[in-house]
Design a protein around this motif. Structure first.
Motif, mmCIF file in Angstrom:
data_model
loop_
_atom_site.group_PDB
_atom_site.id
_atom_site.type_symbol
_atom_site.label_atom_id
_atom_site.label_comp_id
_atom_site.label_asym_id
_atom_site.label_seq_id
_atom_site.Cartn_x
_atom_site.Cartn_y
_atom_site.Cartn_z
ATOM 1 N N LEU A 43 11.788 -4.354 -29.793
ATOM 2 C CA LEU A 43 11.713 -2.778 -30.384
ATOM 3 C C LEU A 43 10.385 -2.305 -30.102
ATOM 4 O O LEU A 43 10.303 -0.996 -29.640
ATOM 5 C CB LEU A 43 12.424 -2.605 -31.720
ATOM 6 C CG LEU A 43 13.868 -2.515 -31.575
ATOM 7 C CD1 LEU A 43 14.355 -2.464 -33.346
ATOM 8 C CD2 LEU A 43 14.311 -1.305 -31.231
ATOM 9 N N VAL A 44 9.481 -2.959 -30.537
ATOM 10 C CA VAL A 44 8.065 -2.280 -30.580
ATOM 11 C C VAL A 44 7.541 -2.112 -28.944
ATOM 12 O O VAL A 44 7.047 -1.082 -28.745
ATOM 13 C CB VAL A 44 6.957 -3.249 -31.249
ATOM 14 C CG1 VAL A 44 5.586 -2.901 -31.163
ATOM 15 C CG2 VAL A 44 7.204 -3.433 -32.803
ATOM 16 N N TYR A 45 7.989 -3.200 -28.159
ATOM 17 C CA TYR A 45 7.513 -3.100 -26.919
ATOM 18 C C TYR A 45 8.465 -1.926 -26.168
ATOM 19 O O TYR A 45 7.863 -1.329 -25.094
ATOM 20 C CB TYR A 45 8.037 -4.615 -26.155
ATOM 21 C CG TYR A 45 7.469 -4.757 -24.683
ATOM 22 C CD1 TYR A 45 6.150 -4.584 -24.385
ATOM 23 C CD2 TYR A 45 8.516 -4.385 -23.645
ATOM 24 C CE1 TYR A 45 5.777 -4.794 -23.072
ATOM 25 C CE2 TYR A 45 8.013 -4.710 -22.493
ATOM 26 C CZ TYR A 45 6.736 -4.576 -22.116
ATOM 27 O OH TYR A 45 6.140 -4.564 -20.775
ATOM 28 N N SER A 46 9.595 -1.712 -26.680
ATOM 29 C CA SER A 46 10.479 -0.612 -25.987
ATOM 30 C C SER A 46 9.720 0.703 -26.297
ATOM 31 O O SER A 46 9.718 1.622 -25.475
ATOM 32 C CB SER A 46 11.852 -0.742 -26.517
ATOM 33 O OG SER A 46 12.432 0.444 -25.940
ATOM 34 N N ALA A 47 9.338 0.763 -27.530
ATOM 35 C CA ALA A 47 8.928 2.019 -28.228
ATOM 36 C C ALA A 47 7.498 2.196 -27.475
ATOM 37 O O ALA A 47 7.191 3.515 -27.271
ATOM 38 C CB ALA A 47 8.544 2.108 -29.450
ATOM 39 N N THR A 48 6.688 1.281 -27.149
ATOM 40 C CA THR A 48 5.419 1.525 -26.432
ATOM 41 C C THR A 48 5.785 1.861 -24.897
ATOM 42 O O THR A 48 4.919 2.723 -24.251
ATOM 43 C CB THR A 48 4.568 0.248 -26.512
ATOM 44 O OG1 THR A 48 4.607 -0.204 -27.864
ATOM 45 C CG2 THR A 48 3.270 0.374 -25.826
ATOM 46 N N ALA A 49 6.777 1.346 -24.350
ATOM 47 C CA ALA A 49 7.256 1.648 -22.901
ATOM 48 C C ALA A 49 7.435 3.111 -22.979
ATOM 49 O O ALA A 49 7.272 3.640 -22.166
ATOM 50 C CB ALA A 49 8.104 0.888 -22.469
ATOM 51 N N ASN A 50 8.421 3.624 -23.944
ATOM 52 C CA ASN A 50 8.690 5.112 -24.235
ATOM 53 C C ASN A 50 7.410 6.052 -24.355
ATOM 54 O O ASN A 50 7.366 7.066 -23.590
ATOM 55 C CB ASN A 50 9.697 5.326 -25.369
ATOM 56 C CG ASN A 50 11.059 4.625 -25.076
ATOM 57 O OD1 ASN A 50 11.302 4.550 -23.905
ATOM 58 N ND2 ASN A 50 11.551 4.713 -26.216
ATOM 59 N N ALA A 51 6.463 5.505 -24.813
ATOM 60 C CA ALA A 51 5.231 6.433 -25.250
ATOM 61 C C ALA A 51 4.497 6.424 -23.882
ATOM 62 O O ALA A 51 4.016 7.531 -23.655
ATOM 63 C CB ALA A 51 4.478 5.671 -26.508
#
Length: 166
Positions: free
Chosen positions: A60-68
């Motif tokens: 989830l943290v990796y996904s949020a970072t990819a979104n950012a």
């Protein structure tokens, strides 16, 4: 199932994971360790912790970072986990056969996890100035008080002191 949400289009990016097969209590002990930390520090903590809950939270943290980085153009070094929540989700119920034709209920708890990343390179003054221009005020120095009739002026020449104009 991972769902991605983008709420505040200036500084915050969300990632939401729903129906993760673990209890909310077990996920909370990992989330409490990473709340308020930077992205790089969070990734190190999650890779080294021995709990099973670390892997879905890491995703989830990796996904949020990819979104950012993809949607907003933020740099990974400037991201901080500003909010992390774990909520209890639906419970899967099954029946296990037992002796003498009886059944025993099995409950599998699930949780939903919300990770919010905030860009700290945009300081608060730029964010407030953007809010003023979006509202059409175009005067970030003048702030009116609702209770009193006098106005407060931001003095930029004397180290940011406030003075009243009557």
């Amino acid at each position: 199932m991972i769902k991605k949400i983008k709420k505040n289009r200036y500084t915050e990016v969300y990632a939401l994971g729903q129906h993760i097969c673990m209890s909310a209590h077990k996920a909370r002990r990992v989330i409490d360790q990473i709340r308020g930390r930077s992205y790089e520090e969070t990734m190190m903590i999650l890779e080294l912790m021995p709990y099973r809950a670390c892997y879905p939270i890491l995703k989830l943290v990796y996904s949020a970072t990819a979104n950012a980085s993809h949607n907003m153009g933020f740099n990974e070094k400037n991201l901080v986990i500003s909010k992390a929540e774990v909520n209890q989700s639906t419970t899967m119920k099954k029946l296990k056969p037992r002796a003498r034709g009886r059944s025993f209920p099995i409950k599998r708890f699930t949780c939903s996890i919300i990770i919010v990343l905030r860009n700290i390179s945009l300081n608060e003054e730029e964010y407030k100035r953007d809010q003023y221009t979006r509202l059409g005020l175009n005067k970030p120095g003048w702030i009116t008080k609702e209770k009193y009739t006098d106005m407060t002026c931001y003095d930029m020449y004397n180290n940011g002191g406030l003075w009243d104009k009557k």
